[in-house]
Write a protein that holds these residues in place. Structure first.
Motif, PDB file in Angstrom:
ATOM      1  N   ILE A  30       0.675  -1.570   0.152  1.00  0.00           N
ATOM      2  CA  ILE A  30       0.600  -0.244   0.347  1.00  0.00           C
ATOM      3  C   ILE A  30       1.195   1.543  -0.132  1.00  0.00           C
ATOM      4  N   HIS A  31       0.353   2.517  -1.136  1.00  0.00           N
ATOM      5  CA  HIS A  31       0.814   3.604  -0.801  1.00  0.00           C
ATOM      6  C   HIS A  31       0.053   4.513  -0.813  1.00  0.00           C
ATOM      7  N   GLU A  32       0.540   5.207   0.571  1.00  0.00           N
ATOM      8  CA  GLU A  32      -0.512   6.494   0.868  1.00  0.00           C
ATOM      9  C   GLU A  32       0.784   8.254   0.462  1.00  0.00           C
ATOM     10  N   TYR A  33       0.018   9.034   0.173  1.00  0.00           N
ATOM     11  CA  TYR A  33       0.593  10.373  -0.045  1.00  0.00           C
ATOM     12  C   TYR A  33      -0.431  11.593   0.530  1.00  0.00           C
ATOM     13  N   THR A  34      -0.083  12.600  -0.286  1.00  0.00           N
ATOM     14  CA  THR A  34      -1.818  13.696  -0.203  1.00  0.00           C
ATOM     15  C   THR A  34      -1.545  14.329  -1.522  1.00  0.00           C
TER      16      THR A  34
END
Length: 551
Positions: A30-34
């Motif tokens: 899982i990759h998370e950013y804004t």
């Protein structure tokens, strides 16, 4: 006045919702950013493309699934002035080679894994010189390729984006090619702007920054039904399900991220329901499922509503209309209707999206009545409807018309000969409230003894049986009646059912005469599907040794 381009779509979330999360399932987890980080990475991508001389007049293809790098390309490519060409990773080799050659792509962004192996296998037949692997590194290969992350790392975010004009080609997608070679459809900056705004409105898909949106419809298919643009403009949280997601993957993301809205073809949601039935799962965050490609079975819609308080919304669209062209949602005056009456409305393809116009005409081009019974071919026009195919002047005459058609239901008024309407090939009815319902595709409607039989109506009725998972109906030649329906059904695991029982079920379910009933119902292990998840009736006819008129 400023041109209508993607620049304000990019500016709004990166400046007004910089802290809103973006989530992607990738090969590596899982990759998370804004949106703030997304904005910087897109500006680096624009800088990298510009540094390599790519911009207006160039076409950059993608060959991958739904993830954050593909999402960045959705903005970085058109913001550079180039055209984004999404290619379906599920297509056969011949169609992939044809599409790349026909489009004359200048560069290719490809996923690692199976998509990259496909490109390697076809490399000698592909007229592409520049390849970017959408990953941190390039697999061992003889192809001269660069890793996407290295590309971005080598370029600082571009502070001033290149100027754009609204008529610049910004997107491209090829039709599914179920009755011939896929045809290219091009979208300008202005068309994407108009369609994304149309989709975002309450009269469209009603997207807002409060939504957590998970588009399961592939990004390689018709701009992923415009979700990457519309949801971004809205400032919504977005969740991308990654490579080849199955029901377990989707359920995990819904539970983990609190997904409120998702979208895809009916088979996805049938499989998810079966998975939850067998393994359990929490769908409490989910509010809406948008369904397109084909109609969802009524029983599936009922179960999601009654058991999980999830509303399934039918939508209609085509590659030529930039996907979403109508959505079925009850009008305000229908709020006090009972569940059964509301469900009958929701099972239709709904009200045309704002900005579009439609006509439903008979074989003579005359408007049919809006009575929910009279059927005709659906014609549409508007700022998001194409008026020609790329490189295919031969196809244009058959698919677009510029002849007088009633301006209102039953009217004899015409329109200017210079105006073009898209012949959708969909046979529909429109009820007195303006809700359209697809009866069949023109190529799939069964003509028996001079009367029409809807293959879609038969399929939906068959799938209303609890033992039936999938059903497809085709017309087979008949010496006396010209054509008769033949049904193929896939049953649920462990279910036993025979043809007489299914025939009795159809007779009870259908409000139609007995001659509508199929002459034969076959129980099969599987029904072939197209690369976009629809039933592939062309292939099915071949398996059954049936030749359709249009083939």
């Amino acid at each position: 006045m400023s041109d209508l381009t993607l620049r304000p779509f990019f500016w709004r979330p990166t400046n007004l919702f910089p802290e809103t999360r973006l989530v992607a399932r990738t090969h590596d987890g899982i990759h998370e950013y804004t949106y703030d980080a997304f904005g910087r990475r897109v500006r680096s991508l624009v800088a990298a493309l510009t540094d390599r001389g790519l911009g207006p007049g160039d076409r950059i293809a993608t060959f991958g699934w739904n993830h954050h790098r593909h999402f960045e390309a959705y903005f970085g490519v058109p913001l550079s002035g180039a055209q984004l060409h999404t290619i379906n990773v599920m297509l056969g080799d011949d169609d992939i080679v044809h599409i790349v050659e026909d489009a004359a792509d200048d560069c290719l962004l490809v996923d690692p894994g199976e998509p990259f192996r496909t490109i390697e296998r076809l490399w000698d037949d592909l007229p592409i010189e520049r390849v970017v692997v959408m990953a941190e590194s390039v697999p061992e290969t003889d192809i001269d390729a660069v890793a996407y992350e290295d590309l971005l790392a080598d370029h600082e975010p571009m502070r001033e984006l290149p100027p754009l004009e609204e008529d610049l080609p910004a997107g491209m997608c090829y039709t599914s090619g179920t009755t011939g070679r896929p045809k290219g459809v091009e979208y300008t900056q202005k068309m994407i702007y108009a369609h994304a705004m149309m989709v975002m409105t309450p009269a469209g898909l009603d997207l807002s920054e409060r939504d957590v949106v998970m588009p399961v419809v592939p990004m390689f298919h018709v701009n992923s039904w415009e979700f990457p643009y519309a949801a971004t403009m809205a400032g919504a949280t977005q969740v991308y399900p990654g490579p080849s997601p199955d029901a377990a993957d989707l359920l995990e993301l819904i539970e983990r991220e609190g997904v409120t809205m998702t979208a895809g073809v009916p088979t996805v949601w049938i499989n998810l329901l079966e998975h939850v039935d067998e393994h359990g799962g929490d769908l409490s965050s989910l509010e809406r499922i948008v369904v397109g490609g084909s109609a969802a079975p009524a029983d599936i819609m009922r179960r999601y509503d009654e058991e999980f308080d999830v509303t399934m919304e039918h939508a209609w669209g085509m590659t030529e209309t930039m996907s979403i062209g109508s959505v079925s949602r009850p009008k305000a005056r229908m709020d006090d209707w009972d569940r059964e009456r509301t469900a009958a409305k929701r099972k239709k393809q709904g009200l045309l999206s704002p900005g579009l116009e439609m006509r439903v005409v008979d074989d003579d081009g005359e408007a049919v009545a809006w009575d929910g019974q009279s059927a005709g071919e659906l014609l549409v026009r508007g700022p998001t409807v194409v008026s020609e195919y790329y490189n295919r002047p031969d196809a244009t005459a058959a698919d677009f018309v510029s002849r007088p058609v009633g301006e209102t239901a039953g009217s004899s008024e015409g329109f200017s000969p210079s105006e073009k309407w898209l012949k959708t090939g969909d046979i529909v009815t429109v009820d007195e409230d303006g809700y359209l319902e697809v009866v069949d595709r023109a190529k799939d409607v069964i003509k028996s003894g001079g009367e029409w039989i809807s293959s879609i109506a038969l399929e939906n009725a068959l799938m209303a049986h609890e033992a039936v998972v999938e059903a497809a109906v085709v017309g087979v030649p008949h010496e006396k009646w010209q054509e008769r329906p033949l049904a193929c059904v896939v049953t649920a695991g462990g279910s036993t059912i025979d043809e007489p029982e299914l025939r009795d079920h159809l007779a009870d379910e259908l409000d139609q005469p007995d001659w509508w009933l199929p002459d034969e119902i076959r129980i099969v292990e599987s029904i072939p599907k197209t690369a976009t998840g629809k039933f592939d009736k062309k292939t099915l006819r071949g398996r059954l040794d049936v030749v359709a008129d249009d083939e």
